[in-house]
Design an enzyme around this catalytic site. Sequence first.
Site, PDB file in Angstrom:
ATOM      1  CG  HIS A  67      -1.805  -0.964   1.408  1.00  0.00           C
ATOM      2  ND1 HIS A  67      -3.167  -1.032   1.138  1.00  0.00           N
ATOM      3  CD2 HIS A  67      -1.641  -2.420   1.740  1.00  0.00           C
ATOM      4  CE1 HIS A  67      -3.878  -2.118   1.080  1.00  0.00           C
ATOM      5  NE2 HIS A  67      -2.869  -2.918   1.669  1.00  0.00           N
ATOM      6  CD  GLU A 145      -0.489   2.003   4.594  1.00  0.00           C
ATOM      7  OE1 GLU A 145      -0.208   2.387   3.391  1.00  0.00           O
ATOM      8  OE2 GLU A 145      -1.629   1.676   4.918  1.00  0.00           O
TER       9      GLU A 145
END
Length: 182
Positions: A67, A145
């Site tokens: 992500h 992330e």
Amino acid sequence: MAPLAVSGVTLAVVRGSGVGMALADALAGEGAQVVLTRTTDTGAGPCVNDRAAIGNRAGADAVISLHADGNLSSTARGFHVIRSTTMVGGPAVEDASTALAQRVVSEFERTGMPRSTYTGGKAAITARDDIAGLNLLTVPGVMLEAGNMHHPTDARLLASPEFVQAEVAALTRAVEGWLTQQ
């Protein structure tokens, strides 16, 4: 080697399926069996419970969900790795996931993306109990992330082909290194 499940990308704007495909190719080149939950950026990807089920059914050694964060603060930048504190697989899977998160951080900081300035503390690891895609795993897994897509410096890095190459190399090293410790 058991299959490695590389979870699909949910933020296709800057973390397109190309990152997941490149990582899958790199890991397959090292002899891994890779199962992708998403191979294109078209439409919505599978639901989080389906993503976890794919890794679980594959008997994956590890699940890595790729992500880019969407934090709106003008000062929030950098990467962090999310690990679950309430995994269906229980404490042993949670401990293995923590070790995987530590390995990902260790390798990912070599990409040029700094550790997060807004979450994860100095370790760049965020422990959470509200991420269903991780909570439902019976195998070790983490969510990366890779940067904050709303921070201009991070966004430039995330879109850079050189960064994507560094990201793939870092994640390949992380998975290989973690597997040798298991």
